[in-house]
Design a protein around this motif. Structure first.
Motif, short mmCIF file in Angstrom:
data_model
loop_
_atom_site.label_atom_id
_atom_site.label_comp_id
_atom_site.label_asym_id
_atom_site.label_seq_id
_atom_site.Cartn_x
_atom_site.Cartn_y
_atom_site.Cartn_z
N UNK A 94 24.19 53.27 15.99
CA UNK A 94 23.04 54.11 16.31
C UNK A 94 23.58 55.45 16.80
N UNK A 95 23.75 56.36 15.85
CA UNK A 95 24.25 57.70 16.17
C UNK A 95 24.12 58.57 14.93
N UNK A 96 24.25 59.89 15.08
CA UNK A 96 24.14 60.78 13.91
C UNK A 96 25.17 60.43 12.85
N UNK A 104 32.54 51.67 9.87
CA UNK A 104 31.22 51.20 10.29
C UNK A 104 30.24 51.23 9.11
N UNK A 105 30.32 52.32 8.34
CA UNK A 105 29.46 52.42 7.14
C UNK A 105 29.75 51.27 6.18
N UNK A 106 31.03 51.00 5.93
CA UNK A 106 31.40 49.96 4.99
C UNK A 106 30.97 48.58 5.46
N UNK A 107 31.03 48.33 6.77
CA UNK A 107 30.64 47.02 7.29
C UNK A 107 29.16 46.76 7.04
N UNK A 147 14.56 56.93 9.69
CA UNK A 147 14.86 56.31 10.99
C UNK A 147 16.09 57.05 11.52
N UNK A 148 15.86 58.00 12.37
CA UNK A 148 16.92 58.87 12.82
C UNK A 148 18.06 58.11 13.49
N UNK A 149 19.28 58.55 13.22
CA UNK A 149 20.50 58.00 13.80
C UNK A 149 20.81 56.59 13.31
N UNK A 150 20.19 56.18 12.20
CA UNK A 150 20.42 54.84 11.65
C UNK A 150 20.69 54.93 10.14
N UNK A 151 21.40 55.99 9.71
CA UNK A 151 21.58 56.23 8.28
C UNK A 151 22.25 55.08 7.53
N UNK A 152 23.34 54.47 8.03
CA UNK A 152 23.95 53.36 7.27
C UNK A 152 22.95 52.22 7.03
N UNK A 198 19.33 53.79 21.80
CA UNK A 198 18.55 55.00 21.64
C UNK A 198 18.35 55.69 22.99
N UNK A 199 18.11 54.90 24.02
CA UNK A 199 17.94 55.46 25.36
C UNK A 199 19.22 56.15 25.83
N UNK A 200 20.37 55.53 25.55
CA UNK A 200 21.64 56.14 25.94
C UNK A 200 21.88 57.44 25.18
N UNK A 201 21.46 57.47 23.92
CA UNK A 201 21.70 58.63 23.08
C UNK A 201 20.79 59.80 23.43
N UNK A 202 19.54 59.50 23.78
CA UNK A 202 18.55 60.56 23.99
C UNK A 202 18.26 60.87 25.45
N UNK A 203 18.67 59.99 26.35
CA UNK A 203 18.41 60.23 27.76
C UNK A 203 17.09 59.70 28.26
N UNK A 204 16.33 59.01 27.41
CA UNK A 204 15.07 58.42 27.85
C UNK A 204 15.33 57.03 28.42
N UNK A 205 14.30 56.38 28.92
CA UNK A 205 14.45 55.00 29.38
C UNK A 205 14.29 54.04 28.20
N UNK A 206 14.73 52.80 28.40
CA UNK A 206 14.58 51.79 27.36
C UNK A 206 13.10 51.58 27.06
N UNK A 207 12.29 51.56 28.10
CA UNK A 207 10.85 51.36 27.92
C UNK A 207 10.24 52.50 27.11
#
Length: 256
Positions: A94-96, A104-107, A147-152, A198-207
């Motif tokens: 989950x990243x750009x 990671x892409x190949x997996x 689905x942003x940050x989930x390209x693979x 996603x929360x770690x990447x964007x700074x929002x809460x999990x909720x």
């Protein structure tokens, strides 16, 4: 819908969705074969099926490995598999895209696309010889909208939709149907992980991450595992369904 006398092979059978598929197929009368990489989770799923009065056999297999798939084919040579559910899949990073490593892409593609190819290549021939059978590939609504940050992951699920349509054209004339089932976000451990990342990447809460994701659906909620499993059984009750994709996403749409 009665699946009496049918034998169903479910990949990713030890995961939450694989277990839900196993329970629904067994309740409909099918004998269930569960395969995956984790023996303990497969055993647990089989026990759940047995508790419901059904029968399930387990076999360890890495669907991305041709040698492992050949071994599985030999191990199940005594089974008349007429229903293949390609459910095994990995979520991936989950990243750009520019921060995704080639490994990671190949997996992601190895499991989500190559695994389906290898399983179909191994278990379709007996179905074609018998002139009957069903293949259901578990895709995702994410293969049909951004689905942003989930390209693979999204790229692999888009590829699976193309595989489904083309394979249906190849084997449909010989009595075998091939369809895909595209769930939206299914409540469970995988989505919990994605919301956390996603929360770690964007700074929002999990909720907040979960609410933002679920709000994109017309029904404003996630999909439940048993809903997806019931949809699978319903698809098998539609003999004219071939080369189709069933969207079960609570009305998920692309973000504005």
């Amino acid at each position: 819908m009665s699946l009496d006398g049918r034998t169903a092979l479910v990949t990713g059978g030890g995961g939450p969705l694989g277990r839900a598929f196993a329970l629904a197929l067994s309740a409909a009368g099918a004998r269930v074969l569960l395969t995956g990489r984790n023996r303990a989770s497969l055993t647990e799923a089989a026990e759940r099926v047995a508790e419901g009065g059904g029968e399930a056999r387990t076999a360890v297999c890495d669907v991305s490995d041709p040698v492992s798939v050949r071994s599985l084919t030999a191990e199940l040579a005594d089974e008349d598999v007429s229903l293949l559910v390609n459910n095994a899949g990995v979520a991936g990073p989950v990243r750009p895209l520019v921060d995704v490593e080639p490994e990671e892409w190949d997996e992601v593609f190895a499991v989500n696309v190559r695994g389906v190819y290898l399983m179909c290549r191994a278990f379709l021939p007996p179905m074609l010889a018998a002139g009957r059978g069903d293949v259901v590939n578990v895709a995702s609504v994410s293969g049909k909208r951004p689905l942003l940050h989930r390209t693979p992951y999204t790229a692999s699920k888009t590829a699976l939709l193309g595989l489904t349509r083309t394979l249906a054209g190849e084997v449909g004339p010989r009595g075998v149907t091939v369809n895909s089932l595209s769930p939206g976000p299914v409540r469970g451990p995988r989505m919990d992980r994605n919301f956390r990342l996603t929360a770690e990447l964007t700074g929002c809460t999990v909720e907040e991450a979960e609410h933002d994701f679920a709000s994109r659906a017309a029904l404003g909620r996630l999909v439940e595992e048993d809903e997806v499993a019931r949809a699978l059984v319903a698809m098998l009750a539609m003999p004219g369904l071939c080369g189709a994709d069933i969207d079960l996403s609570a009305g998920m749409i692309a973000p504005a």
